[in-house]
Write an enzyme that holds these catalytic residues in place. Sequence first.
Site, PDB file in Angstrom:
ATOM      1  N   CYS A 195      -8.782  -9.290   3.133  1.00 40.33           N
ATOM      2  CA  CYS A 195      -7.626  -9.871   3.626  1.00 40.33           C
ATOM      3  C   CYS A 195      -6.869  -9.751   4.695  1.00 40.33           C
ATOM      4  O   CYS A 195      -5.651  -9.912   4.772  1.00 40.33           O
ATOM      5  CB  CYS A 195      -6.592 -10.024   2.496  1.00 40.33           C
ATOM      6  SG  CYS A 195      -7.209 -10.825   0.802  1.00 40.33           S
ATOM      7  N   GLN A 203       0.820  -1.135   0.088  1.00 40.88           N
ATOM      8  CA  GLN A 203       0.195   0.087  -0.017  1.00 40.88           C
ATOM      9  C   GLN A 203       0.879   1.260   0.070  1.00 40.88           C
ATOM     10  O   GLN A 203       0.227   2.163  -0.664  1.00 40.88           O
ATOM     11  CB  GLN A 203      -1.093   0.121   1.197  1.00 40.88           C
ATOM     12  CG  GLN A 203      -1.925  -1.049   1.201  1.00 40.88           C
ATOM     13  CD  GLN A 203      -2.799  -0.928   0.041  1.00 40.88           C
ATOM     14  OE1 GLN A 203      -3.204   0.165  -0.698  1.00 40.88           O
ATOM     15  NE2 GLN A 203      -3.440  -2.257  -0.618  1.00 40.88           N
TER      16      GLN A 203
HETATM   17  C1  LIG Z   1      -0.884  -4.640   2.887  1.00 44.77           C
HETATM   18  C2  LIG Z   1      -0.997  -5.560   1.652  1.00 44.77           C
HETATM   19  N1  LIG Z   1      -0.326  -6.655   1.552  1.00 44.77           N
HETATM   20  C3  LIG Z   1      -0.271  -7.601   0.531  1.00 44.77           C
HETATM   21  C4  LIG Z   1      -1.222  -7.351  -0.523  1.00 44.77           C
HETATM   22  C5  LIG Z   1      -1.198  -8.408  -1.465  1.00 44.77           C
HETATM   23  O1  LIG Z   1      -1.103  -7.878  -2.732  1.00 44.77           O
HETATM   24  P1  LIG Z   1      -1.360  -8.740  -4.011  1.00 44.77           P
HETATM   25  O2  LIG Z   1      -2.888  -9.195  -4.029  1.00 44.77           O
HETATM   26  O3  LIG Z   1      -0.980  -7.705  -5.139  1.00 44.77           O
HETATM   27  O4  LIG Z   1      -0.634  -9.852  -4.145  1.00 44.77           O
HETATM   28  C6  LIG Z   1      -2.205  -6.546  -0.327  1.00 44.77           C
HETATM   29  C7  LIG Z   1      -3.477  -6.607  -1.416  1.00 44.77           C
HETATM   30  O5  LIG Z   1      -4.322  -5.679  -1.149  1.00 44.77           O
HETATM   31  C8  LIG Z   1      -2.060  -5.307   0.706  1.00 44.77           C
HETATM   32  O6  LIG Z   1      -2.982  -4.453   0.791  1.00 44.77           O
END
Ligand SMILES: Cc1ncc(COP(=O)(O)O)c(C=O)c1O
Length: 429
Positions: free
Chosen positions: A386, A203
């Site tokens: 998530c 982020q």
């Molecule tokens: C803080 C954080 N970490 C990890 C991720 C995972 O990102 P990605 O789905 O691009 O792997 C996200 C996705 O929203 C996130 O906001």
Amino acid sequence: MFEEIRKEFPIIRGSRFGKKLVYLDSAATTQKPEFVIDRLKKYYETENANIHRGPYDLSLEGTKLWEWAHEKVASFINADSYKEIIFVRNTTEGLNLLVNTVGRKLLTKDDIVVVSEMEHHSNIVSWMILQKEIPFKIEYIPIKEEYSLDIDWFKKLIEKEGENIKIVSLVHISNVLGVKNDVEEIFKIAKKNNSFTMLDAAQSIVHCKVDVKEIGCDALTFSGHKAYAPTGTGAVYCKQKYLEELTPWMGGGEMISSVSFKDFEYNELPWKFEAGTPDIGGGIVLGYAIEWFEKALESVGGWESLIKHEQDLTEFFFKQFDGIGWFKPFGPRDSSRKYGAIAFHIEGFTFRGCKNIFNIETNRDGSGISNFLNEKGIAFREGYHCAEPLHDKLCVGPSLRFSLAIYTNEEDLKYAANMLKQAVLQGLN
Ligand SMILES: Cc1ncc(COP(=O)(O)O)c(C=O)c1O
């Protein structure tokens, strides 16, 4: 100046599904500027070939561009060299790469990995999977009442456990609470303890300056697709001295310099960690997307102005709900502590995925509200984003989230706030 940048995003200029798109889901993925879209098209029209192998012009040129994109990422985050940058598909893959290389090398029984209570699942589950093979412990830095991490708790853990704490892996900006953690301070303490420090910059990468030296991390990962680049792109940074020692988690083409029936030799850094044919077009355009973003940032007056702009927008959004009791921000109400993500609850309603363990059985189903917002063209999130343990810890069910990017404006937020008020007042479900 921000309005000029907004005009560069075709999907935001246009309309879809017969309605104007009000895009408030940039924390999930950002929209792409015309320059990035055109650059990807140009790649496939004029540059496509496999890299590192072909003795012909197209392949040689692609290889140069691939290396240039790594250099671009390195300079953006102030790494020493492109050798410290590994291209991956996203932050999740980046974290899993680090867990399966650094984690496997450093961790043995009873060692400790420290994360926080506000991590994304990818910085929890990837450790838990490794834990099934190596019985190390995971400790969570608690969140204090005002939504900062409890550094005193961490200091006490260090006093108690010392060098058993092998790895400290933290999220920079929470994708739910929107807060920026004081990772500089925590990593300073961790480094005195000889722990390996790693940062989830998913982020933060386009919401505040990310400088690996100032932050003091040994490794970092981010997603290109959250930074105006194509999906399927992302990067891992790791200090060269560690990469030289680490065993890659994938073997195959590209990552070797020679192979016999008995053994093999590793390729140079960072290719040692990039097995197989990568997303070449995507990765090259990640470099161009960063170049685009640097120019955009300069045109709006740098990081301070971008941060102020996004925080002013957040304040503007909150103000739409002044005096309205059912609107409950999740995370601080203080907009000067918010970096792009605005999650909230609507008192009296529950949303998709609710586990009904929070004494909220009497709440009404909020799906009517979500459907109404969608009908009105608003792109947003509902659920746990998530970060389910975070919601559990703070005893709240699924939340709604509006999130911002460089192209978001007051009009988007005013419209979304008005539609939300309409939906709630109509008592839709
Ligand atoms: C803080 C954080 N970490 C990890 C991720 C995972 O990102 P990605 O789905 O691009 O792997 C996200 C996705 O929203 C996130 O906001």
